[in-house]
Motif scaffolding. Structure first.
Motif, PDB file in Angstrom:
ATOM      1  N   PRO A 214      15.369   1.570  -1.385  1.00 23.23           N
ATOM      2  CA  PRO A 214      14.375   2.141  -2.300  1.00 23.23           C
ATOM      3  C   PRO A 214      13.270   2.948  -1.617  1.00 23.23           C
ATOM      4  O   PRO A 214      12.099   2.584  -1.679  1.00 23.23           O
ATOM      5  CB  PRO A 214      13.808   0.893  -2.985  1.00 23.23           C
TER       6      PRO A 214
ATOM      7  N   GLN B  36       0.824  -1.209   0.000  1.00 27.89           N
ATOM      8  CA  GLN B  36       0.000   0.000   0.000  1.00 27.89           C
ATOM      9  C   GLN B  36       0.863   1.266   0.000  1.00 27.89           C
ATOM     10  O   GLN B  36       0.520   2.279   0.589  1.00 27.89           O
ATOM     11  CB  GLN B  36      -0.938  -0.007   1.217  1.00 27.89           C
ATOM     12  N   GLY B  37       2.028   1.171  -0.686  1.00 26.09           N
ATOM     13  CA  GLY B  37       2.883   2.354  -0.834  1.00 26.09           C
ATOM     14  C   GLY B  37       2.428   3.197  -2.019  1.00 26.09           C
ATOM     15  O   GLY B  37       1.431   2.883  -2.683  1.00 26.09           O
ATOM     16  N   ASN B  38       3.158   4.244  -2.313  1.00 27.17           N
ATOM     17  CA  ASN B  38       2.763   5.144  -3.403  1.00 27.17           C
ATOM     18  C   ASN B  38       2.862   4.486  -4.774  1.00 27.17           C
ATOM     19  O   ASN B  38       2.114   4.843  -5.681  1.00 27.17           O
ATOM     20  CB  ASN B  38       3.613   6.418  -3.363  1.00 27.17           C
ATOM     21  N   VAL B  39       3.767   3.520  -4.928  1.00 27.98           N
ATOM     22  CA  VAL B  39       3.850   2.830  -6.217  1.00 27.98           C
ATOM     23  C   VAL B  39       2.572   2.008  -6.429  1.00 27.98           C
ATOM     24  O   VAL B  39       1.984   2.010  -7.519  1.00 27.98           O
ATOM     25  CB  VAL B  39       5.114   1.939  -6.302  1.00 27.98           C
TER      26      VAL B  39
ATOM     27  N   GLY C   3      11.854   7.114  -0.551  1.00 33.21           N
ATOM     28  CA  GLY C   3      12.014   8.560  -0.679  1.00 33.21           C
ATOM     29  C   GLY C   3      11.567   9.070  -2.033  1.00 33.21           C
ATOM     30  O   GLY C   3      11.525   8.326  -3.015  1.00 33.21           O
TER      31      GLY C   3
ATOM     32  N   GLU D  52      -1.302  11.395  -2.395  1.00 31.16           N
ATOM     33  CA  GLU D  52      -1.532  10.334  -3.382  1.00 31.16           C
ATOM     34  C   GLU D  52      -2.827   9.574  -3.067  1.00 31.16           C
ATOM     35  O   GLU D  52      -3.562   9.185  -3.964  1.00 31.16           O
ATOM     36  CB  GLU D  52      -0.344   9.373  -3.428  1.00 31.16           C
TER      37      GLU D  52
ATOM     38  N   ARG E 278      -0.401  -5.519   4.757  1.00 29.96           N
ATOM     39  CA  ARG E 278      -0.274  -6.509   5.845  1.00 29.96           C
ATOM     40  C   ARG E 278      -0.488  -5.852   7.213  1.00 29.96           C
ATOM     41  O   ARG E 278      -0.616  -6.531   8.219  1.00 29.96           O
ATOM     42  CB  ARG E 278       1.087  -7.196   5.772  1.00 29.96           C
ATOM     43  N   ARG E 279      -0.475  -4.510   7.238  1.00 26.00           N
ATOM     44  CA  ARG E 279      -0.751  -3.822   8.510  1.00 26.00           C
ATOM     45  C   ARG E 279      -2.037  -3.003   8.373  1.00 26.00           C
ATOM     46  O   ARG E 279      -2.813  -3.203   7.458  1.00 26.00           O
ATOM     47  CB  ARG E 279       0.446  -2.960   8.886  1.00 26.00           C
TER      48      ARG E 279
ATOM     49  N   SER F 149       3.670  -5.015  -5.170  1.00 28.77           N
ATOM     50  CA  SER F 149       4.231  -3.670  -5.010  1.00 28.77           C
ATOM     51  C   SER F 149       4.836  -3.562  -3.620  1.00 28.77           C
ATOM     52  O   SER F 149       4.397  -2.755  -2.794  1.00 28.77           O
ATOM     53  CB  SER F 149       3.135  -2.630  -5.231  1.00 28.77           C
ATOM     54  N   ILE F 150       5.838  -4.408  -3.385  1.00 28.56           N
ATOM     55  CA  ILE F 150       6.398  -4.493  -2.028  1.00 28.56           C
ATOM     56  C   ILE F 150       7.817  -3.920  -1.962  1.00 28.56           C
ATOM     57  O   ILE F 150       8.542  -4.133  -1.010  1.00 28.56           O
ATOM     58  CB  ILE F 150       6.389  -5.952  -1.521  1.00 28.56           C
TER      59      ILE F 150
END
Ligand code: NAP
Length: 515
Positions: free
Chosen positions: A422, A178-181, A424, A234, A222-223, A372-373
């Motif tokens: 990876p 669930q990151g920006n990518v 920032g 975003e 996962r969290r 997307s990890i």
């Protein structure tokens, strides 16, 4: 040992001034510097080096004919404002003491050892061009891709033009992380294609998106919503996609509330009221996490009140507290679903909250799984590499042989994702480049770099070596011919540019027009 090097380095940093440095300028042999990688970390480093060493020669090498790394291949096509930095990088590349060598691959066209024999200083800035793996069964099935591959696919990176991304055979995709990518990829899959058609998205991607049957995307973390890796800007953008049905389970927020956040979140009308959330340490420490959580609360409240789905509507569902356990294929070689383990959080304020499996499982049906990890850097020959962390071991950008011995590799530096991992945004590389460049300045002052050596041939030597093996490298002038062609192709289609996606085509355009 690494601590001792760090202490010595700190002492030197105090003694060093920020003025432009004159090493290698007086004699006929200027300081020869090579930066490998032309993404943001590489260009910010080159810019700072040119400022700090007024007459140094800085050559930038990239494995692709096209420069700008992640700005060209990573930034989403619907984020043109982020790409404006290309103007600044172009000014750097066009400056008198800077040269560009595109289409030159480390380990193939030249080894790191050979490069170090040509330059007083080599700075590695080639980023992270691979992917972390989950290490679960089913990762190799067809229909499973990394988010990086998908990003490269829609951005026209030559390595992923032919990615077998099947958007027609299924209506459901699961994105892990669930990151920006992850949010970028979900947005490109779910946004109205008409809105993407006027961006610099690649032709093959827009054609596939036109025919896409994807109607539902699960974004799996996962969290919990408090720990989601994305940023508020975003998240707000994807929640605001026109006609998109967003699902956030109240239960996920409630779990967070009861077990992990000790908070209470209530939406009354348009106003969000917080009760005990104010005492939650994680959110107190991070305004960003708090804002992200507030957005999830809002989304949950509006999904609870929205009318039932029309089947044609596109849907995005956030799934929390679920860790991927197995990618399923029901006896075939193509994905049919994913098995997720329910998780709970464990940890304290200092170590942060970790996801821990509960031993309870559930399955989601889907025909596409996008991981997307996180990205991963790769080593090249003769380069010390920390395989566990996926970075080059370094002390403030100075490459060291290993974290145990902490012996410095003279004249070899690292910057960007290869240096720190990876994470920032583009601007983070400014600070990172500053640190590495200051280390180079200090080392020249301390005599750790043999600036008097006249055997360093720099760009002339590199050119000779490449020509001797008939390698087709691309200069910045030649890149600008390709650039011009892309702008013209784009103009015809009402887009800012149409990227040339085949390396040989780029080279043909560059060389034919130059001759
Ligand atoms: P990221 O922000 O580090 O997110 C990685 C995600 O993968 C997290 O949700 C993480 O969960 C999850 N994850 C990692 N290992 C996992 C595993 N084994 N199982 C399940 N989930 C796992 O990485 P990213 O999204 O690739 O982004 C990289 C950097 O680029 C970030 O700093 C990002 O902000 C930046 N970026 C910025 C923009 C923008 O500004 N628009 C766009 C794209 C990228 P945990 O949190 O639980 O570890």
């Amino acid at each position: 040992m690494a601590g001792r090097v760090l202490a010595a380095v700190r002492l030197l940093r105090h003694q060093s001034s920020r003025r432009a440095f004159s090493v290698g300028e007086s004699g006929a042999n200027p300081l020869q510097i090579c930066v490998v990688g032309s993404g943001p970390a590489g260009f910010y480093t080159a810019e700072k080096l040119l400022k700090r060493f007024r007459q140094a020669k800085v050559d930038i090498v990239d494995r692709l004919p096209s420069p700008f790394g992640l700005v060209r291949s990573g930034v989403a096509p619907d984020h043109p404002e982020t790409k404006v930095v290309i103007n600044q990088f172009t000014r750097v590349a066009n400056s008198e003491n800077c040269s560009y060598f595109g289409n030159v691959k480390l380990d193939e066209d030249i080894t790191l050892t050979a490069l170090r024999a040509l330059y007083h200083v080599v700075v590695l800035a080639y980023g992270a061009e691979s992917d972390r793996s989950l290490g679960i069964p089913g990762e190799g099935l067809s229909g499973v891709h990394s988010a990086r591959e998908v990003v490269w696919w829609y951005n026209g990176h030559p390595d992923c033009v032919n990615l077998p991304l099947d958007l027609k055979s299924t209506d459901t995709a699961v994105i892990l992380g669930q990151g920006n990518v992850a949010l970028d990829v979900a947005r490109i899959l779910l946004r109205p294609v008409s809105e993407l058609a006027t961006t610099d998205i690649s032709e093959h991607a827009i054609a596939a998106l036109h025919e896409s049957n994807i109607r539902k995307v699960y974004l799996v973390g996962r969290r919990g919503p408090v720990q989601a890796a994305c940023t508020a800007k975003e998240l707000r953008e994807i929640l605001g996609i026109q006609g998109l049905e967003v699902k956030v389970q109240q239960a996920d927020l409630a779990t967070t509330k009861l077990d992990h956040v000790s908070g209470l979140c209530v939406l009354l009308g348009d106003t969000l009221f917080f009760g005990r959330i104010a005492v939650n340490d994680e959110m107190k420490k991070s305004r960003s996490h708090k804002r992200v959580y507030e957005l999830f609360c809002k989304a949950a409240a509006s999904s609870a009140t929205s009318s039932p789905l029309v089947s044609s509507v596109r849907q995005l569902q956030f799934v929390f507290y679920r860790s991927p356990a197995e990618i399923l294929a029901a006896g075939s070689s193509t994905v049919t679903g994913i098995r997720l383990e329910k998780t709970t959080l464990s940890g304290d304020e200092r170590s942060g909250q970790r996801a821990v499996g509960t031993g309870e499982f559930e399955e989601l049906e889907c025909g596409l799984v996008l991981k997307s990890i996180g990205y991963k850097s790769l080593p090249v020959r003769d380069l010390p590499f920390d395989h566990r962390k996926g970075v080059v071991p370094n002390v403030q950008g100075r490459v060291i042989t290993s974290t145990e011995s902490a012996a410095i590799e003279p004249g070899l530096y690292v910057v960007g994702w290869l240096k720190r991992g990876p994470t920032g945004i583009i601007g983070t590389n400014l600070i990172c480049a500053d640190e590495t460049v200051e280390s180079i300045v200090e080392d020249t002052q301390r005599g750790l770099i043999d600036v008097q050596s006249t055997s360093m041939m720099g760009g002339l030597g590199l050119k000779g070596l490449l020509e001797a093996q008939s390698a087709q490298f691309v200069s910045f002038k030649e890149w600008q011919i390709i650039d011009q062609k892309e702008l013209e192709l784009g103009q015809v289609k009402g887009k800012p540019r149409e990227k040339i996606v085949v390396i040989q085509d780029m080279i043909k355009i560059a060389k034919d027009l130059v001759l």
